[in-house]
Design a protein around this motif. Structure first.
Motif, PDB file in Angstrom:
ATOM      1  N   LEU A   1       6.171  25.190  -1.916  1.00  0.00           N
ATOM      2  CA  LEU A   1       6.738  24.623  -3.131  1.00  0.00           C
ATOM      3  C   LEU A   1       5.854  23.533  -3.730  1.00  0.00           C
ATOM      4  O   LEU A   1       5.600  23.522  -4.939  1.00  0.00           O
ATOM      5  N   PHE A   2       5.383  22.611  -2.901  1.00  0.00           N
ATOM      6  CA  PHE A   2       4.606  21.483  -3.411  1.00  0.00           C
ATOM      7  C   PHE A   2       3.107  21.776  -3.455  1.00  0.00           C
ATOM      8  O   PHE A   2       2.368  21.050  -4.115  1.00  0.00           O
ATOM      9  N   ARG A   3       2.630  22.752  -2.723  1.00  0.00           N
ATOM     10  CA  ARG A   3       1.269  23.262  -2.779  1.00  0.00           C
ATOM     11  C   ARG A   3       0.193  22.178  -2.652  1.00  0.00           C
ATOM     12  O   ARG A   3      -0.652  22.028  -3.538  1.00  0.00           O
ATOM     13  N   PRO A   4       0.194  21.412  -1.567  1.00  0.00           N
ATOM     14  CA  PRO A   4      -0.930  20.502  -1.342  1.00  0.00           C
ATOM     15  C   PRO A   4      -2.219  21.258  -1.021  1.00  0.00           C
ATOM     16  O   PRO A   4      -3.314  20.722  -1.205  1.00  0.00           O
ATOM     17  N   VAL A   5      -2.075  22.487  -0.509  1.00  0.00           N
ATOM     18  CA  VAL A   5      -3.233  23.354  -0.290  1.00  0.00           C
ATOM     19  C   VAL A   5      -2.919  24.721  -0.872  1.00  0.00           C
ATOM     20  O   VAL A   5      -1.767  25.143  -0.924  1.00  0.00           O
ATOM     21  N   LYS A   6      -3.968  25.408  -1.307  1.00  0.00           N
ATOM     22  CA  LYS A   6      -3.821  26.741  -1.877  1.00  0.00           C
ATOM     23  C   LYS A   6      -4.806  27.683  -1.216  1.00  0.00           C
ATOM     24  O   LYS A   6      -5.749  27.243  -0.545  1.00  0.00           O
ATOM     25  N   LEU A   7      -4.594  28.964  -1.419  1.00  0.00           N
ATOM     26  CA  LEU A   7      -5.504  29.955  -0.867  1.00  0.00           C
ATOM     27  C   LEU A   7      -6.908  29.737  -1.419  1.00  0.00           C
ATOM     28  O   LEU A   7      -7.101  29.569  -2.630  1.00  0.00           O
ATOM     29  N   GLY A   8      -7.897  29.743  -0.524  1.00  0.00           N
ATOM     30  CA  GLY A   8      -9.274  29.547  -0.940  1.00  0.00           C
ATOM     31  C   GLY A   8      -9.737  28.108  -0.899  1.00  0.00           C
ATOM     32  O   GLY A   8     -10.938  27.848  -1.055  1.00  0.00           O
ATOM     33  N   ASP A   9      -8.824  27.153  -0.693  1.00  0.00           N
ATOM     34  CA  ASP A   9      -9.222  25.743  -0.622  1.00  0.00           C
ATOM     35  C   ASP A   9      -9.955  25.464   0.687  1.00  0.00           C
ATOM     36  O   ASP A   9      -9.633  26.039   1.736  1.00  0.00           O
ATOM     37  N   PHE A  10     -10.925  24.554   0.620  1.00  0.00           N
ATOM     38  CA  PHE A  10     -11.622  24.096   1.824  1.00  0.00           C
ATOM     39  C   PHE A  10     -10.988  22.770   2.222  1.00  0.00           C
ATOM     40  O   PHE A  10     -11.067  21.785   1.481  1.00  0.00           O
ATOM     41  N   VAL A  11     -10.344  22.746   3.397  1.00  0.00           N
ATOM     42  CA  VAL A  11      -9.533  21.596   3.784  1.00  0.00           C
ATOM     43  C   VAL A  11      -9.853  21.167   5.211  1.00  0.00           C
ATOM     44  O   VAL A  11     -10.491  21.903   5.981  1.00  0.00           O
ATOM     45  N   GLU A  12      -9.366  19.977   5.551  1.00  0.00           N
ATOM     46  CA  GLU A  12      -9.403  19.474   6.918  1.00  0.00           C
ATOM     47  C   GLU A  12      -7.998  19.009   7.274  1.00  0.00           C
ATOM     48  O   GLU A  12      -7.426  18.149   6.598  1.00  0.00           O
ATOM     49  N   VAL A  13      -7.435  19.611   8.321  1.00  0.00           N
ATOM     50  CA  VAL A  13      -6.070  19.319   8.738  1.00  0.00           C
ATOM     51  C   VAL A  13      -6.043  19.149  10.249  1.00  0.00           C
ATOM     52  O   VAL A  13      -6.455  20.058  10.979  1.00  0.00           O
TER      53      VAL A  13
END
Length: 310
Positions: free
Chosen positions: A127-139
């Motif tokens: 719902l809030f979409r802090p990350v999306k498909l294809g994003d480069f992230v660190e979690v």
């Protein structure tokens, strides 16, 4: 036999009543109606699911994951109502069924708290979409490209293209660093030159080399200043903006380009040196000096033999 026929079987009806033609026709009609309701519910739910998914695909700026999630919810809600209608056609009290489902859901929820926390976190992520498909992230210490976001877990592909599965509760409950949200990033380097170098010449070579690359952005203006006077070098801090998609390759390429440019310009790039003093060598030198001193003293006490003979 007559007693068996008069035995109450279902909803106050005896076996004899159930074997009548009217009841059989009514039951057949209820079965056909139930099948029809299920077929209609299945078709309508599938149609609504496709419509919602296509709505997300028509607008590229919208996240497909959100519409996949909403379409699944709509489909299951429609199928749930279809099942309630089917039960109602057979005379089943749907209110009692709903109460039973609620009680069972509570028991299941208590037994599956961890799993449901992942589902709840998955809903929040979608719902809030802090990350999306294809994003480069660190979690949570894991870095990679987002490949999938489900109700239970988030899938990443790390820098070595290895699949990393993270439970959604850990994703939602941890700090998320998203390197793909902004279109540009600021690359940063530290270059050291010798104390005897002309700083203006070194600064010009560094800045000209970096800005000559087509990926470097002149707006915002690049930053270069002496940042530190180290033990063996004067350090320049350089910051230049670049497209986020080219950040890693660009940063590595500029390190090599600046090093080669400084070499070509005769700019000294110092490196730390260390002088090692051996304790055993010092002791040997002290012993040699002491032995030499003792020998000279003995010669002075004994005197020259020729002088004594005279």
């Amino acid at each position: 036999m007559e007693d068996l026929l008069q035995t109450e079987i279902w909803q106050g009806k005896t076996l004899a009543d159930l074997l009548t033609l009217d009841f059989l026709l009514s039951a057949a009609g209820s079965v056909l109606a139930a099948i029809g309701i299920l077929i209609i519910g299945w078709i309508v739910s599938a149609w609504l699911q496709r419509r919602i998914q296509n709505l997300g695909k028509k607008h590229r700026h919208l996240d497909d994951t959100l519409f996949d999630f909403l379409s699944s919810i709509v489909r299951y809600v429609v199928l749930g109502f279809a099942v309630l209608f089917v039960l109602n056609t057979f005379g089943v009290q749907t209110t009692s069924v709903v109460a039973i489902i609620g009680a069972a859901g509570l028991a299941i929820g208590l037994a599956l708290q961890g799993t449901l926390s992942n589902v709840a976190a998955g809903v929040m992520l979608i719902l809030f979409r802090p990350v999306k498909l294809g994003d480069f992230v660190e979690v949570g210490g894991e870095m990679g490209t987002v490949k999938a976001i489900t109700l239970n877990f988030t899938e990443l592909a790390d820098l070595s293209n290895v699949q990393v599965i993270i439970p959604n509760s850990e994703v939602w409950g941890n700090v998320i660093t998203n390197y793909s949200t902004n279109p540009t990033r600021r690359a940063e380097w530290t270059f050291g030159v010798g104390y005897g170098v002309n700083l203006a010449d070194a600064q010009k070579i560094i800045l000209d080399t970096i800005m000559a690359d087509a990926r470097s952005k002149s707006d915002p203006e690049p930053f270069i200043q002496v940042n530190n006077l180290g033990s063996s070098s004067v350090d320049f801090l350089v910051r230049v903006w670049v497209d986020a998609a080219e950040y890693f390759a660009y940063q590595a390429d500029m390190k090599r380009a600046v090093k080669e440019a400084l070499d070509a310009g005769g700019i000294d790039i110092p490196f730390p040196t260390r002088t090692i003093v051996r304790a055993d060598a010092d002791e040997s030198d002290d012993e040699a000096d002491q032995s030499a001193g003792n020998g000279a003293a003995r010669r002075g006490l004994d005197g020259d033999p020729d002088d004594q003979h005279a």
